[in-house]
Design an enzyme around this catalytic site. Structure first.
Site, PDB file in Angstrom:
ATOM      1  N   ASP A 191      -9.744  74.713   2.247  1.00 24.63           N
ATOM      2  CA  ASP A 191      -8.991  75.931   1.933  1.00 24.63           C
ATOM      3  C   ASP A 191      -9.818  77.173   2.249  1.00 24.63           C
ATOM      4  O   ASP A 191      -9.909  78.109   1.442  1.00 24.63           O
ATOM      5  CB  ASP A 191      -8.573  75.924   0.459  1.00 24.63           C
ATOM      6  CG  ASP A 191      -7.416  76.884   0.185  1.00 24.63           C
ATOM      7  OD1 ASP A 191      -6.731  77.282   1.143  1.00 24.63           O
ATOM      8  OD2 ASP A 191      -7.196  77.232  -0.988  1.00 24.63           O
ATOM      9  N   ASN A 234     -11.167  83.093  -0.709  1.00 17.48           N
ATOM     10  CA  ASN A 234     -12.214  82.219  -1.228  1.00 17.48           C
ATOM     11  C   ASN A 234     -13.597  82.585  -0.704  1.00 17.48           C
ATOM     12  O   ASN A 234     -14.508  81.773  -0.765  1.00 17.48           O
ATOM     13  CB  ASN A 234     -11.905  80.757  -0.865  1.00 17.48           C
ATOM     14  CG  ASN A 234     -10.814  80.175  -1.735  1.00 17.48           C
ATOM     15  OD1 ASN A 234     -10.608  80.620  -2.865  1.00 17.48           O
ATOM     16  ND2 ASN A 234     -10.098  79.190  -1.223  1.00 17.48           N
ATOM     17  N   LYS A 261     -10.406  80.622   3.473  1.00 19.26           N
ATOM     18  CA  LYS A 261      -9.548  81.801   3.650  1.00 19.26           C
ATOM     19  C   LYS A 261     -10.265  83.002   3.035  1.00 19.26           C
ATOM     20  O   LYS A 261     -11.229  82.838   2.270  1.00 19.26           O
ATOM     21  CB  LYS A 261      -8.202  81.579   2.971  1.00 19.26           C
ATOM     22  CG  LYS A 261      -8.288  81.283   1.478  1.00 19.26           C
ATOM     23  CD  LYS A 261      -6.917  80.996   0.885  1.00 19.26           C
ATOM     24  CE  LYS A 261      -7.023  80.661  -0.604  1.00 19.26           C
ATOM     25  NZ  LYS A 261      -5.682  80.372  -1.193  1.00 19.26           N
ATOM     26  N   ASP A 299     -15.088  77.846  -4.323  1.00 21.76           N
ATOM     27  CA  ASP A 299     -14.125  76.745  -4.480  1.00 21.76           C
ATOM     28  C   ASP A 299     -14.383  75.567  -3.559  1.00 21.76           C
ATOM     29  O   ASP A 299     -13.446  74.875  -3.170  1.00 21.76           O
ATOM     30  CB  ASP A 299     -12.700  77.248  -4.282  1.00 21.76           C
ATOM     31  CG  ASP A 299     -12.190  78.043  -5.481  1.00 21.76           C
ATOM     32  OD1 ASP A 299     -11.007  78.391  -5.472  1.00 21.76           O
ATOM     33  OD2 ASP A 299     -12.978  78.306  -6.400  1.00 21.76           O
ATOM     34  N   VAL A 329      -7.863  83.009 -12.970  1.00 16.86           N
ATOM     35  CA  VAL A 329      -9.311  83.161 -13.087  1.00 16.86           C
ATOM     36  C   VAL A 329      -9.619  84.217 -14.146  1.00 16.86           C
ATOM     37  O   VAL A 329      -9.023  85.307 -14.147  1.00 16.86           O
ATOM     38  CB  VAL A 329      -9.949  83.565 -11.742  1.00 16.86           C
ATOM     39  CG1 VAL A 329     -11.476  83.657 -11.889  1.00 16.86           C
ATOM     40  CG2 VAL A 329      -9.566  82.571 -10.660  1.00 16.86           C
ATOM     41  N   LYS A 370     -12.033  79.257 -13.856  1.00 22.56           N
ATOM     42  CA  LYS A 370     -10.775  79.045 -13.128  1.00 22.56           C
ATOM     43  C   LYS A 370      -9.989  77.960 -13.850  1.00 22.56           C
ATOM     44  O   LYS A 370     -10.430  76.813 -13.957  1.00 22.56           O
ATOM     45  CB  LYS A 370     -11.039  78.638 -11.689  1.00 22.56           C
ATOM     46  CG  LYS A 370      -9.782  78.651 -10.807  1.00 22.56           C
ATOM     47  CD  LYS A 370     -10.137  78.646  -9.337  1.00 22.56           C
ATOM     48  CE  LYS A 370      -8.919  78.905  -8.465  1.00 22.56           C
ATOM     49  NZ  LYS A 370      -9.277  79.036  -7.024  1.00 22.56           N
TER      50      LYS A 370
END
Length: 862
Positions: free
Chosen positions: A138, A143, A140, A155, A30, A45
């Site tokens: 995803d 993110n 987490k 994302d 990134v 990204k």
């Protein structure tokens, strides 16, 4: 100054001015940059070229474009995307702040109120995204950006796009996209059928980590983390932190349920339960003062490729124990991660696992070294069954089935050409000196000397009509045989090589799959029905096989993958020290739908049901408005009716086991064959007007049933005959067939009630036959493996389907005149034909899905 990826930066120099690198992960870097067109700071990204090489770029960008439509205050939007210098990229607004990962790394566990607020923001973002058909995949701390007091999710759609693009490029399933610590079991195993509930699971992991400072599973390798998500139950979050409100703990722990249908079903359900907790009383204890307990990371897992895999039942419930020091449950350890394991056997020393995997066009025999994870392929064939270790774990014996021929073969554990031991079925002893064979319809057992070919035949009582399990003792001095009878009684007996027969157990319920425990001595065996979960028993025996005490039920509801052998080996295997008992565990589900026979190939079914229930034996009502069906579960099998417009199942009865269901002519009654506790096996008729079920006793009926208003036709328990039952008088009579050397299945009576069609299995071939209900000789309509589905309305032809074994089913129209059959429709793999609607153009199908893998029960504390 930026030194990396100059070609990428140069390709975008006209539109983006790069300032510095601000982060890097497993697949991307990134950059902080400036959008020259709009003069704004953006985050770019860039996916690494080696990762992009595995993707279909066009599909990735198309999927990213869908996610870019999301506009929500807790979702960081995607501004642009594209391809440059062999890399894919997308841009986002640059947000001043820190990631949630950075905060957790700096502070450790967060306060209760902060955790509730962050979870609420993320859940709110998920509600919006899921409503628009986008799954994050995803979730987490990395993110999630913290902007002031708000959490913003980054994302969205990236993991989904990567997976879709990877699937589009590769023809094999099994790519798990995401971060291991936050993957739901079905996501970790690359199940292509998973849905938005993987985000619910990840949200639970997130909450767990925010409150305790670590995710639920901490392991040495990513593979071990994935395995733990599949088969371990996380420690209660309140054990690690005592000040967590119970309502918050309940939200997190339910989110972490292994089975998707046991979690919260939507993010909206979570936000509704978090809202009442967002008060000053939600808890303000500083998280850094919370004591942390140790976590067990030492459980050994043998892990392989993460593929389509069975989400195993995580705890096999301990029912009865003989030792007060036994643990409260037995936890299966998953040994394979292939998802297609249909048979397995562990070596006596516990180091090697032999297993058979089912592929689309064949079956393959493998050996896995459980200490290193190394897997060796030994053989491939149309069908491989009854595998057994021999020669001190140096060889694996197995039976190859080709059409109606069976050949016993052996192969070195290290690979190389296999060699033939004998023509015909056989089960080799562990020392390799003897071969066991059941013959003469199970009325005799033969032990063959593998070196000389000499054989010893042991005639048995005709009270038992077939063998339901063969197994050798560890030192090859006892052959254990499970037998069953048409009356329903079962037994386990053992034979010495000299011919001494010892009866170990007699039971009135089906028993099968015996194995000798050399550490006992004892016998382990299964009791009940595999369709609803068999119970595991242990019986102490004397060295000669005579019983010592009563059987002990150790575990209930084992869902086994059991092969339909003519003469079955045991689905169980055990190590020499008695520490591990291995079997292949299955997980199945299905849904009913419709296809149009004249609608062209490759149609998408219109589904009547959704979810993870297991439906069987769908039968359409005479008016086409309902489907009678059985739904199998761990507590039994439910007979019910589903509206063809969709909706829930109207329950009629729940029994131990149910055969096929059939409507009466006028749709006012439903006939089915089943087993009920006080009644036993029998025929039942449910009257919709009266809401009552009537049982016809005295005849043990089997799986098939077909009915008219004036008569019901059902196969016998052993599938040798078809019975006609008069529902008015309860009188029964056998109508045939006269030749009882085969087995009859799927009876279907004609519209005028004069003919009955059925599938007849003789010498391993299921041919389509028809006969008069008045009895007499049968007439073969097709010398291929067909099963009747329904009669044409004029009664002059039948609709029939091939048997789903290795390949797609085909639906035929078969004239009763003996003229050639006509193929009407080829179903795609995974679909099974069930019935036809009254218009005889709409086909009722069942999409049956399943996964199976080898698991080991730890018996070392017994």
């Amino acid at each position: 100054m930026i030194t990396g990826y100059p070609a990428f930066r140069e390709a975008l120099a006209d539109t983006i001015e790069f300032e510095r690198e601000i982060g890097s992960g497993a697949t991307a870097t990134v950059f902080l940059a400036r959008d020259l067109k709009h003069q704004r700071r953006v985050a770019v990204k860039m996916l690494w070229p080696e990762f992009v090489a595995t993707l279909a770029a066009e599909r990735f960008l198309r999927e990213i474009g869908i996610a870019a439509q999301l506009q929500h205050p807790h979702i960081l939007p995607l501004l642009d995307s594209g391809e440059a210098a062999g890399s894919l990229y997308f841009t986002m607004p640059f947000v001043e702040g820190e990631t949630l990962r950075q905060r957790v790394n700096r502070e450790g566990p967060l306060g209760i109120s902060d955790t509730i607020r962050i979870l609420g923001d993320v859940a709110d973002a998920l509600v919006y995204a899921h409503e628009h058909g986008v799954v994050h995949r995803d979730i987490k701390p990395d993110n999630i950006m913290l902007v002031g007091r708000n959490a913003v999710v980054m994302d969205f759609g990236v993991a989904s796009a990567a997976s879709a693009a990877q699937t589009g490029r590769q023809l094999t399933a099994g790519i798990a996209i995401g971060t291991p610590n936050y993957m739901a079991p079905e996501q970790a195993m690359a199940d292509p059928a998973f849905d938005h509930r993987v985000d619910i699971y990840a949200l639970g992991v997130l909450g767990y980590e925010l409150l305790t400072g670590q995710p639920p599973f901490v392991r040495a390798t990513p593979q071990e983390v994935l395995a733990a998500h599949v088969a371990h139950t996380p420690e209660l979050v309140t054990v690690l932190r005592s000040d967590i409100p119970q309502d918050l703990a309940d939200i997190i722990m339910r989110s972490l349920e292994k089975r998707p249908d046991e979690r919260w079903q939507s993010a909206a359900e979570i936000t509704e339960r978090l809202d009442p907790l967002t008060t000053p009383m939600a808890g303000m204890t500083p998280a850094r003062q919370v004591p942390m307990t140790g976590r067990n990371t030492g459980l050994r897992w043998v892990v392989g490729a993460i593929a389509l895999v069975s989400v195993v039942t995580l705890v096999v419930r301990l029912v009865i124990g003989s030792d007060p020091n036994q643990p409260p449950d037995i936890r299966p350890e998953q040994l394979t991660f292939a998802g297609n394991v249909i048979e397995s056997a562990i070596s006596l020393d516990g180091q090697f696992l032999a297993f058979v995997g089912r592929l689309p066009d064949r079956e393959e025999l493998f050996v896995q070294d459980l200490s290193t994870g190394t897997v060796v392929s030994l053989a491939t064939a149309n069908r491989i069954e009854a595998i057994a270790w021999a020669g001190n774990a140096s060889e694996v014996g197995f039976n190859v089935v080709d059409s109606a021929k069976v050949t016993l073969m052996t192969a070195s554990r290290l690979g190389g050409p296999a060699r033939v031991l004998r023509r015909g079925f056989g089960l080799r002893s562990p020392d390799g000196s003897k071969i066991a064979v059941a013959s003469k319809a199970g009325l005799a057992v033969t032990i063959i000397d593998a070196r000389t070919g000499d054989s010893t035949l042991f005639e048995r009582s005709p009270a038992y009509t077939w063998v339901s399990g063969l197994s050798w003792s560890a030192n090859s001095d006892q052959l254990i045989v499970a037998v069953s009878s048409q009356s329903g009684s079962s037994a386990i007996m053992s034979y010495s090589p000299e011919g001494v027969e010892t009866v170990s157990l007699v039971d009135t319920v089906d028993v099968f799959g015996p194995v000798w425990d050399p550490s006992g001595p004892a016998l382990w065996y299964l009791r009940g029905e595999t369709e609803v979960g068999a119970d595991l028993y242990r019986l102490r025996v004397l060295p000669d096989g005579r019983p010592s005490g009563e059987p002990i039920r150790v575990a209930a509801g084992l869902a086994l993958e059991v092969r339909g052998y003519t003469v079955a080996s045991s689905p169980l295997s055990i190590t020499r020290d008695g520490g591990q008992l291995v079997y292949s565990r299955r997980d199945m589900w299905s849904n009913l739908g419709t296809l149009q026979l004249d609608g062209g190939a490759f149609q998408t079914p219109q589904f009547l049901t959704t979810g993870t229930a297991l439906y069987y034996s769908g039968h359409v009502s005479p008016d086409g408005g309902s489907v009678a069906v059985q739904v199998q579960g761990i507590s039994g099998t439910t007979v019910g009716v589903v509206p063809t417009t969709g909706g829930s199942v109207q329950e009629i009865a729940t029994l131990n086991l149910v055969g096929y269901v059939s409507w009466s002519d006028n749709g006012g009654a439903l006939a089915f064959v089943g087993a009920s506790g006080p009644v036993g096996w029998g025929l039942a008729v449910y009257d919709f007007d009266r809401g009552a079920t009537r049982w016809f006793r005295g005849v043990r009926l089997g799986a098939g049933v077909s009915s008219r208003d004036s008569a019901i036709f059902a196969t016998t328990y052993a599938n040798r005959y078809i019975y006609q039952v008069d529902p008015a008088t309860s009188q029964t009579r056998i109508i045939g067939p006269s030749d009882t050397t085969g087995f009859v299945f799927h009876p279907r009576v004609s519209p005028d009630g004069r003919l009955i069609a059925f599938s007849w299995n003789r010498q391993g071939r299921r041919q389509l036959h028809v006969m008069s209900v008045d009895g007499g000789t049968t007439r073969m309509l097709a010398d291929v493996e067909l099963r009747p589905l329904a009669w044409a309305n004029d009664g002059l032809s039948l609709y029939a389907a091939t048997h789903r074994v290795n390949g797609p089913e085909t639906v035929f129209r078969v004239p009763v005149t003996g003229d050639p059959a006509t193929a009407l429709y080829v179903l795609t793999a995974g679909l099974s034909a069930e019935d036809l609607f009254p218009d005889k153009r709409t086909l009722l199908i069942n999409q049956i899905q399943g996964r199976s893998d080898a698991v080991a029960l730890n018996l070392s504390m017994r």
